[in-house]
Write an enzyme that holds these catalytic residues in place. Structure first.
Site, PDB file in Angstrom:
ATOM      1  N   LEU A  26       0.859  -1.187   0.000  1.00  9.68           N
ATOM      2  CA  LEU A  26       0.000   0.000   0.000  1.00  9.68           C
ATOM      3  C   LEU A  26       0.897   1.240   0.000  1.00  9.68           C
ATOM      4  CD1 LEU A  26      -3.133   0.546   0.077  1.00  9.68           C
ATOM      5  CD2 LEU A  26      -2.805   1.112   2.488  1.00  9.68           C
ATOM      6  N   ARG A  79       5.860  -7.346  -9.982  1.00  6.13           N
ATOM      7  CA  ARG A  79       6.915  -7.971 -10.768  1.00  6.13           C
ATOM      8  C   ARG A  79       6.604  -9.463 -10.809  1.00  6.13           C
ATOM      9  NH1 ARG A  79       7.980  -3.694 -12.395  1.00  6.13           N
ATOM     10  NH2 ARG A  79       9.932  -2.499 -12.257  1.00  6.13           N
ATOM     11  N   GLU A  85       9.889 -12.182 -18.655  1.00  6.91           N
ATOM     12  CA  GLU A  85       9.315 -11.390 -19.754  1.00  6.91           C
ATOM     13  C   GLU A  85      10.326 -11.239 -20.885  1.00  6.91           C
ATOM     14  OE1 GLU A  85       7.979  -7.696 -18.070  1.00  6.91           O
ATOM     15  OE2 GLU A  85       6.792  -8.712 -16.555  1.00  6.91           O
ATOM     16  N   HIS A 119       2.832  -6.291 -19.846  1.00  8.40           N
ATOM     17  CA  HIS A 119       3.453  -5.281 -18.967  1.00  8.40           C
ATOM     18  C   HIS A 119       3.057  -3.861 -19.405  1.00  8.40           C
ATOM     19  CE1 HIS A 119       7.036  -4.664 -16.023  1.00  8.40           C
ATOM     20  NE2 HIS A 119       6.159  -3.672 -15.918  1.00  8.40           N
ATOM     21  N   GLY A 158       1.501  -1.556 -17.385  1.00  6.34           N
ATOM     22  CA  GLY A 158       1.288  -0.668 -16.229  1.00  6.34           C
ATOM     23  C   GLY A 158       1.288   0.826 -16.518  1.00  6.34           C
TER      24      GLY A 158
HETATM   25  O1  A2R Z   1       6.537  -3.338   3.633  1.00  8.46           O
HETATM   26  P1  A2R Z   1       6.465  -1.825   3.692  1.00  8.46           P
HETATM   27  O2  A2R Z   1       5.860  -1.353   4.957  1.00  8.46           O
HETATM   28  O3  A2R Z   1       7.778  -1.188   3.329  1.00  8.46           O
HETATM   29  O4  A2R Z   1       5.394  -1.385   2.560  1.00  8.46           O
HETATM   30  C1  A2R Z   1       5.683  -1.418   1.186  1.00  8.46           C
HETATM   31  C2  A2R Z   1       5.310  -2.749   0.536  1.00  8.46           C
HETATM   32  N1  A2R Z   1       6.363  -3.775   0.633  1.00  8.46           N
HETATM   33  C3  A2R Z   1       6.162  -5.020   1.094  1.00  8.46           C
HETATM   34  N2  A2R Z   1       5.057  -5.629   1.569  1.00  8.46           N
HETATM   35  C4  A2R Z   1       5.185  -6.908   1.994  1.00  8.46           C
HETATM   36  N3  A2R Z   1       6.345  -7.600   1.969  1.00  8.46           N
HETATM   37  C5  A2R Z   1       7.476  -7.029   1.518  1.00  8.46           C
HETATM   38  N4  A2R Z   1       8.643  -7.710   1.514  1.00  8.46           N
HETATM   39  C6  A2R Z   1       7.412  -5.679   1.056  1.00  8.46           C
HETATM   40  N5  A2R Z   1       8.325  -4.804   0.533  1.00  8.46           N
HETATM   41  C7  A2R Z   1       7.658  -3.651   0.294  1.00  8.46           C
HETATM   42  O5  A2R Z   1       5.124  -2.400  -0.860  1.00  8.46           O
HETATM   43  C8  A2R Z   1       4.745  -0.479   0.452  1.00  8.46           C
HETATM   44  O6  A2R Z   1       3.449  -0.585   0.997  1.00  8.46           O
HETATM   45  C9  A2R Z   1       4.740  -1.025  -0.965  1.00  8.46           C
HETATM   46  C10 A2R Z   1       5.720  -0.329  -1.893  1.00  8.46           C
HETATM   47  O7  A2R Z   1       5.345   1.003  -2.004  1.00  8.46           O
HETATM   48  P2  A2R Z   1       6.273   2.099  -2.739  1.00  8.46           P
HETATM   49  O8  A2R Z   1       7.675   1.937  -2.294  1.00  8.46           O
HETATM   50  O9  A2R Z   1       5.608   3.433  -2.556  1.00  8.46           O
HETATM   51  O10 A2R Z   1       6.263   1.667  -4.251  1.00  8.46           O
HETATM   52  P3  A2R Z   1       5.251   2.092  -5.426  1.00  8.46           P
HETATM   53  O11 A2R Z   1       5.673   3.397  -5.984  1.00  8.46           O
HETATM   54  O12 A2R Z   1       3.850   1.942  -4.954  1.00  8.46           O
HETATM   55  O13 A2R Z   1       5.611   0.968  -6.499  1.00  8.46           O
HETATM   56  C11 A2R Z   1       5.474  -0.423  -6.163  1.00  8.46           C
HETATM   57  C12 A2R Z   1       6.008  -1.339  -7.237  1.00  8.46           C
HETATM   58  C13 A2R Z   1       7.312  -0.944  -7.903  1.00  8.46           C
HETATM   59  O14 A2R Z   1       8.434  -1.235  -7.123  1.00  8.46           O
HETATM   60  C14 A2R Z   1       7.275  -1.788  -9.173  1.00  8.46           C
HETATM   61  O15 A2R Z   1       7.762  -3.084  -8.924  1.00  8.46           O
HETATM   62  C15 A2R Z   1       5.792  -1.884  -9.461  1.00  8.46           C
HETATM   63  O16 A2R Z   1       5.116  -1.366  -8.311  1.00  8.46           O
HETATM   64  O17 A2R Z   1       5.490  -1.085 -10.567  1.00  8.46           O
END
Ligand code: A2R
Length: 326
Positions: A157, A237, A266, A284, A286
């Site tokens: 989120l 991903r 991919e 892909h 998005g």
């Molecule tokens: O876990 P948190 O509290 O850091 O929350 C982040 C969550 N997240 C995870 N949740 C569960 N298990 C994990 N190992 C884990 N690692 C990260 O994913 C946070 O809620 C979310 C990532 O949010 P943002 O960093 O704001 O990324 P955004 O801009 O929403 O993009 C997400 C992904 C990109 O990295 C691309 O792979 C794809 O969407 O386009």
């Protein structure tokens, strides 16, 4: 005079017009894609290149690659995901990595809702039915699933996840979420454990970063917990989903369906998925509109220009805080 020389920047990946035009009058660009022998090319630039711009590419920027450019200070990468870069290693070696967050949030969220609706209501399959002339023989069967009685469990989120959740709220769909940490300013129910959330919901929307910390997060156990009405939407991903476990779960109807925008290898998509009529597969898509991709390209440029002017990066990733430790 040396002070007026343009800095040397290596461009990896496509020669995208916004990036090339935005950079070429400010820096001296070197194109890795032009090199016949990439290693020899990198060796010839090792003393000069201090920044890398990464356009859309399958190339990996691991420690081994970055070691070939000992003067490297900044990597400006296209896309919000940067699992193709060893950002931890970069941070430990004084290299700042930037990505292109936020400018794509709404576009990716639109795609996520499109994919969800296509999957729940079988729109692509119904369109194939019409094009095949089958409507002349009778109506397309009623969809077995509906969004009306579903609860979506957001896996992640963050910036994009919240834009998706906002749309779901407008659709009247209840939202809950799992992440490693509770998000302080949202009212959605938080699940510290993914398996508990999977058990309670019938739809998972995956939007977390790729890389080792999320590899195969959606595994056979999670799919089993999601259950026979379950729909999995992956906007993150391919690596986040155990693809073999997903195929098995779809084949034996452990879950109902899946909508996938991303895949493990991919552009290769497993034959088993392609053969399944009831899953929806996007190549892909998005953030893939001209407008949003141009905004992402511009942010790649602006991060390099900030570096070239000695200003702080606009969007450094958390693993590489600014100013860097050198
Ligand atoms: O876990 P948190 O509290 O850091 O929350 C982040 C969550 N997240 C995870 N949740 C569960 N298990 C994990 N190992 C884990 N690692 C990260 O994913 C946070 O809620 C979310 C990532 O949010 P943002 O960093 O704001 O990324 P955004 O801009 O929403 O993009 C997400 C992904 C990109 O990295 C691309 O792979 C794809 O969407 O386009």
């Amino acid at each position: 005079m040396a002070g007026e020389e343009k800095p040397d920047v290596l461009l990896i990946g496509q020669k995208k017009p916004v990036i090339v035009k935005g950079l070429e009058s400010h820096v001296t660009l070197h194109y890795l894609s032009d090199a016949k022998d990439k290693d020899a090319f990198l060796r010839s630039l090792a003393d000069r290149v201090r920044a890398v711009a990464v356009a859309y590419t399958a190339d990996r920027l691991d420690a081994e690659f970055m070691k070939k450019l000992p003067k490297l200070e900044q990597v400006s990468s296209f896309g919000v995901g940067y699992d193709h870069i060893d950002a931890k290693w970069a941070g430990e070696h004084g290299i700042v990595v930037t990505n292109t967050p936020d400018v794509l949030n709404e576009e990716v969220a639109d795609t996520a809702l499109g994919l969800l609706l296509c999957t729940v209501r079988e729109f692509p399959r119904a369109e194939r039915f019409l094009r095949a002339g089958k409507w002349l023989q009778g109506h397309y069967p009623l969809a077995k699933a509906t969004l009306r009685n579903r609860t979506v469990g957001m896996v992640g989120l963050g910036r994009i996840g919240r834009a998706i959740a906002r749309r779901l709220e407008a659709f009247g769909v209840p939202v809950v979420y799992h992440a490693r940490n509770r998000v302080p300013d949202v009212k959605y129910k938080y699940y510290p454990k993914l398996i508990d959330m999977a058990r309670d919901v019938d739809t998972l929307m995956v939007i977390v970063p790729g890389g080792e910390s999320t590899r195969n997060l959606i595994n056979a156990d999670v799919l089993k917990a999601l259950g026979p009405n379950g729909i999995l939407i992956n906007m993150a991903r391919g690596s986040v989903v155990d693809e073999r476990a997903l195929i098995a779960a779809l084949q034996d109807r452990t879950i109902y369906s899946a909508g996938l925008d991303v895949f493990a290898n991919e552009p290769h998509v497993p034959k088993e998925l392609i053969e399944m009529e009831h899953v929806v597969l996007f190549p892909h898509l998005g953030s893939s509109t001209e407008v949003t991709r141009a905004a992402m390209d511009q942010l790649v440029v602006d991060n390099i220009l900030a570096w070239a002017a000695g200003r702080p990066p606009l969007t450094p990733v958390p693993e590489t805080p600014y100013p860097p430790k050198r």
